[in-house]
Design a protein around this motif. Structure first.
Motif, PDB file in Angstrom:
ATOM      1  N   VAL A  13       0.842  -1.196   0.000  1.00 34.83           N
ATOM      2  CA  VAL A  13       0.000   0.000   0.000  1.00 34.83           C
ATOM      3  C   VAL A  13       0.880   1.251   0.000  1.00 34.83           C
ATOM      4  O   VAL A  13       0.649   2.184  -0.771  1.00 34.83           O
ATOM      5  N   ASP A  14       1.890   1.257   0.853  1.00 36.62           N
ATOM      6  CA  ASP A  14       2.795   2.408   0.922  1.00 36.62           C
ATOM      7  C   ASP A  14       3.516   2.656  -0.403  1.00 36.62           C
ATOM      8  O   ASP A  14       3.798   3.797  -0.760  1.00 36.62           O
ATOM      9  N   ALA A  15       3.801   1.589  -1.138  1.00 36.16           N
ATOM     10  CA  ALA A  15       4.545   1.705  -2.395  1.00 36.16           C
ATOM     11  C   ALA A  15       3.663   2.113  -3.579  1.00 36.16           C
ATOM     12  O   ALA A  15       4.186   2.490  -4.632  1.00 36.16           O
ATOM     13  N   ALA A  16       2.361   2.059  -3.430  1.00 33.07           N
ATOM     14  CA  ALA A  16       1.446   2.394  -4.530  1.00 33.07           C
ATOM     15  C   ALA A  16       1.374   3.910  -4.690  1.00 33.07           C
ATOM     16  O   ALA A  16       0.632   4.593  -3.992  1.00 33.07           O
ATOM     17  N   ASP A  17       2.139   4.426  -5.627  1.00 31.80           N
ATOM     18  CA  ASP A  17       2.271   5.875  -5.817  1.00 31.80           C
ATOM     19  C   ASP A  17       0.992   6.562  -6.286  1.00 31.80           C
ATOM     20  O   ASP A  17       0.826   7.754  -6.081  1.00 31.80           O
ATOM     21  N   TYR A  18       0.122   5.840  -6.942  1.00 25.46           N
ATOM     22  CA  TYR A  18      -1.077   6.440  -7.520  1.00 25.46           C
ATOM     23  C   TYR A  18      -2.256   6.493  -6.552  1.00 25.46           C
ATOM     24  O   TYR A  18      -3.310   6.995  -6.901  1.00 25.46           O
ATOM     25  N   ILE A  19      -2.074   5.996  -5.342  1.00 24.17           N
ATOM     26  CA  ILE A  19      -3.128   6.097  -4.328  1.00 24.17           C
ATOM     27  C   ILE A  19      -2.881   7.381  -3.541  1.00 24.17           C
ATOM     28  O   ILE A  19      -1.767   7.606  -3.046  1.00 24.17           O
ATOM     29  N   PRO A  20      -3.881   8.233  -3.417  1.00 23.98           N
ATOM     30  CA  PRO A  20      -3.710   9.481  -2.667  1.00 23.98           C
ATOM     31  C   PRO A  20      -3.280   9.216  -1.223  1.00 23.98           C
ATOM     32  O   PRO A  20      -3.655   8.202  -0.620  1.00 23.98           O
ATOM     33  N   ALA A  21      -2.508  10.137  -0.682  1.00 25.44           N
ATOM     34  CA  ALA A  21      -1.936   9.979   0.655  1.00 25.44           C
ATOM     35  C   ALA A  21      -3.004   9.743   1.724  1.00 25.44           C
ATOM     36  O   ALA A  21      -2.807   8.922   2.629  1.00 25.44           O
ATOM     37  N   ASP A  22      -4.131  10.446   1.633  1.00 27.51           N
ATOM     38  CA  ASP A  22      -5.171  10.268   2.658  1.00 27.51           C
ATOM     39  C   ASP A  22      -5.783   8.869   2.596  1.00 27.51           C
ATOM     40  O   ASP A  22      -6.089   8.267   3.617  1.00 27.51           O
ATOM     41  N   LYS A  23      -5.921   8.332   1.388  1.00 26.32           N
ATOM     42  CA  LYS A  23      -6.463   6.969   1.226  1.00 26.32           C
ATOM     43  C   LYS A  23      -5.462   5.933   1.723  1.00 26.32           C
ATOM     44  O   LYS A  23      -5.826   4.944   2.351  1.00 26.32           O
ATOM     45  N   LYS A  24      -4.169   6.182   1.456  1.00 28.23           N
ATOM     46  CA  LYS A  24      -3.123   5.288   1.969  1.00 28.23           C
ATOM     47  C   LYS A  24      -3.146   5.260   3.489  1.00 28.23           C
ATOM     48  O   LYS A  24      -3.034   4.202   4.106  1.00 28.23           O
ATOM     49  N   PRO A  66      -1.794  -1.293 -10.771  1.00 28.67           N
ATOM     50  CA  PRO A  66      -2.062  -0.231 -11.747  1.00 28.67           C
ATOM     51  C   PRO A  66      -3.266  -0.521 -12.639  1.00 28.67           C
ATOM     52  O   PRO A  66      -4.050   0.373 -12.927  1.00 28.67           O
ATOM     53  N   GLU A  67      -3.383  -1.758 -13.104  1.00 28.78           N
ATOM     54  CA  GLU A  67      -4.536  -2.136 -13.932  1.00 28.78           C
ATOM     55  C   GLU A  67      -5.625  -2.686 -13.020  1.00 28.78           C
ATOM     56  O   GLU A  67      -5.484  -3.771 -12.463  1.00 28.78           O
ATOM     57  N   LYS A  68      -6.670  -1.939 -12.863  1.00 27.77           N
ATOM     58  CA  LYS A  68      -7.733  -2.316 -11.942  1.00 27.77           C
ATOM     59  C   LYS A  68      -8.594  -3.439 -12.509  1.00 27.77           C
ATOM     60  O   LYS A  68      -8.927  -3.447 -13.689  1.00 27.77           O
TER      61      LYS A  68
END
Length: 110
Positions: A13-24, A66-68
């Motif tokens: 989760v921490d490494a997923a750059d495309y997830i907004p910080a608040d969601k992380k 990345p690919e949902k």
């Protein structure tokens, strides 16, 4: 195993750059709550705890890729909810934390 699985999931989760910080942050918090609840379950139901941890890991993997593939995420979340149903009376916190975790994943907009 469940502790390792939860920590691995938090790292993903921490490494997923495309997830907004608040969601992380919300997802990480939900995972942090799950960790002690799973540890408690594993004392008496080790296989169930490991299964729940694997489903948490699989659902987070689907949410952070990345690919949902929403249908895969739905399948994992459904399995996760079913796996904790039998603990509703004896471990209501676990069920509440899984519900919270599922809601956070759903809020990611997958």
């Amino acid at each position: 195993m469940s502790d390792e699985s939860i920590e691995k999931t938090k790292s993903a989760v921490d490494a997923a750059d495309y997830i907004p910080a608040d969601k992380k942050a919300a997802l990480s918090e939900a995972l942090s709550k799950l960790k002690p609840a799973l540890a408690q379950i594993s004392e008496t139901h080790r296989e169930d705890a490991e299964s729940i941890a694997r489903l948490v890991e699989a659902s987070a993997h689907e949410a952070t890729r990345p690919e949902k593939r929403p249908e895969y995420l739905d399948t994992h979340l459904h399995g996760l909810k079913q796996s904790v149903e039998k603990f509703e009376a004896s471990h209501p916190q676990l069920v509440a934390f899984v519900t919270e975790y599922s809601a956070v994943l759903s809020a990611l907009g997958i």
